[in-house]
Design a protein around this motif. Structure first.
Motif, PDB file in Angstrom:
ATOM      1  N   ILE A 262       0.849  -1.186   0.000  1.00 58.09           N
ATOM      2  CA  ILE A 262       0.000   0.000   0.000  1.00 58.09           C
ATOM      3  C   ILE A 262       0.889   1.241   0.000  1.00 58.09           C
ATOM      4  O   ILE A 262       1.865   1.321   0.741  1.00 58.09           O
ATOM      5  CB  ILE A 262      -0.958   0.004   1.208  1.00 58.09           C
TER       6      ILE A 262
ATOM      7  N   THR B 277       0.797   5.284   0.570  1.00 54.27           N
ATOM      8  CA  THR B 277      -0.082   6.250   1.209  1.00 54.27           C
ATOM      9  C   THR B 277       0.681   7.462   1.704  1.00 54.27           C
ATOM     10  O   THR B 277       1.896   7.406   1.887  1.00 54.27           O
ATOM     11  CB  THR B 277      -0.837   5.582   2.389  1.00 54.27           C
TER      12      THR B 277
ATOM     13  N   VAL C 243      -2.603   4.137   6.611  1.00 54.12           N
ATOM     14  CA  VAL C 243      -1.819   3.438   7.634  1.00 54.12           C
ATOM     15  C   VAL C 243      -2.703   2.445   8.381  1.00 54.12           C
ATOM     16  O   VAL C 243      -2.284   1.315   8.685  1.00 54.12           O
ATOM     17  CB  VAL C 243      -1.204   4.463   8.611  1.00 54.12           C
TER      18      VAL C 243
ATOM     19  N   ALA D 271      -3.418  -0.480   6.044  1.00 53.18           N
ATOM     20  CA  ALA D 271      -2.248  -1.353   5.922  1.00 53.18           C
ATOM     21  C   ALA D 271      -2.196  -2.350   7.072  1.00 53.18           C
ATOM     22  O   ALA D 271      -1.889  -3.533   6.876  1.00 53.18           O
ATOM     23  CB  ALA D 271      -0.971  -0.523   5.873  1.00 53.18           C
TER      24      ALA D 271
ATOM     25  N   SER E 109       3.735  -1.180   4.002  1.00 49.40           N
ATOM     26  CA  SER E 109       3.294   0.176   3.676  1.00 49.40           C
ATOM     27  C   SER E 109       4.458   1.045   3.229  1.00 49.40           C
ATOM     28  O   SER E 109       5.540   1.013   3.818  1.00 49.40           O
ATOM     29  CB  SER E 109       2.599   0.808   4.884  1.00 49.40           C
TER      30      SER E 109
ATOM     31  N   TYR F 117       5.364   4.978   2.642  1.00 47.37           N
ATOM     32  CA  TYR F 117       4.916   6.329   2.966  1.00 47.37           C
ATOM     33  C   TYR F 117       5.556   7.329   2.003  1.00 47.37           C
ATOM     34  O   TYR F 117       6.758   7.294   1.761  1.00 47.37           O
ATOM     35  CB  TYR F 117       5.304   6.698   4.399  1.00 47.37           C
TER      36      TYR F 117
ATOM     37  N   GLY G 177       5.793   1.273   9.290  1.00 48.55           N
ATOM     38  CA  GLY G 177       6.055   1.642   7.905  1.00 48.55           C
ATOM     39  C   GLY G 177       7.273   0.922   7.355  1.00 48.55           C
ATOM     40  O   GLY G 177       8.314   0.844   8.008  1.00 48.55           O
TER      41      GLY G 177
END
Length: 258
Positions: free
Chosen positions: A141, A143, A151, A154, A161, A163, A244
């Motif tokens: 993902i 994001t 978040v 995820a 994830s 970021y 993350g």
């Protein structure tokens, strides 16, 4: 290789499929979307499948032939969002002392971020869309974590994830990554200081850092409660930030520290 060319072609075609991935995207509306959209176009050209989740009302996140768009209804109109954005934009450039600007920006930001919270809540409450995301086998993902809806997703979908951000209020990005950010050396926003500070300037910089106590309360507490309710366990946004996998920072030294 010449003995069995059909087998080689089959293996190469399977390798091409394996190289492509399926990416779920939960972006933040506004200027961050422009940077992210360019990256999504490049990923699509490389054969990756991109699925973007967005509210039906937005400033800039619109359907494109380069990705699949999954939209969901929200309880506000386009006019409501446009007016809030204009108020936020105008307040940001008003003159005045630090404290005058600070409280005006906080109030305008509060009104604008309410839209992000309502959007996230209606996304997580959309059972049909959540079921689609659960059944679709995404690889990761992408994001913008300043609005931690992606978040939360995820964590729910157990996805790595990525970021893509300019920064997060309260310095939570530094805390989540355990990255040094001491006020003795790193100038804070709106302080007009450099990395060369006298003792009294460092004291001033430390005082500017106390604004995070106010920003965190209204910016992330609602999302922590929403995440705890959706994930059915007590959790904070900072807990989720720590998971993350990759942090891609859109930073410009001259812009951040003029």
């Amino acid at each position: 290789l010449s003995a069995a060319p059909p087998v080689v072609l089959l293996l190469l075609s399977l390798l091409g499929l394996a190289a492509a991935g399926k990416l779920l995207v939960v972006s933040v509306d506004g200027s961050p979307w422009f940077s992210m959209r360019e990256g999504l176009h490049m990923l699509q050209q490389k054969g990756h499948e991109v699925v973007v989740v967005a509210p039906e009302v937005s400033l800039h996140v619109k359907p494109s032939e380069n990705f699949v768009m999954k939209m969901y209804p929200v309880p506000y109109t386009q006019e409501d969002m446009d007016n809030a954005f204009k108020a936020f934009f105008n307040t940001t450039f008003e003159d005045g002392s630090f404290f005058e600007r600070f409280f005006k920006v906080v109030e305008a930001t509060k009104r604008f971020t309410d839209f992000w919270f309502y959007s996230c809540r209606h996304l997580l409450q959309n059972k049909e869309l959540i079921r689609y995301l659960e059944e679709t086998k995404f690889d990761a993902i992408l994001t913008e974590p300043v609005v931690p809806c992606g978040v939360i997703l995820a964590e729910h979908l157990s996805l790595p994830s990525i970021y893509f951000l300019r920064g997060i209020p309260c310095g939570l990005d530094f805390e989540a990554t355990q990255c040094p950010n001491p006020p003795s050396y790193v100038p804070r926003s709106f302080s007009d200081l450099t990395d060369q500070m006298t003792f009294f300037q460092r004291v001033k910089n430390l005082l500017f850092d106390t604004q995070n106590l106010f920003l965190c309360n209204f910016a992330f507490d609602p999302f922590s409660k929403l995440a705890s309710e959706f994930l059915q366990r007590e959790v904070t946004v900072q807990d989720l930030f720590r998971k993350g996998s990759v942090w891609l920072l859109r930073s410009e030294f001259v812009l951040d520290y003029p």
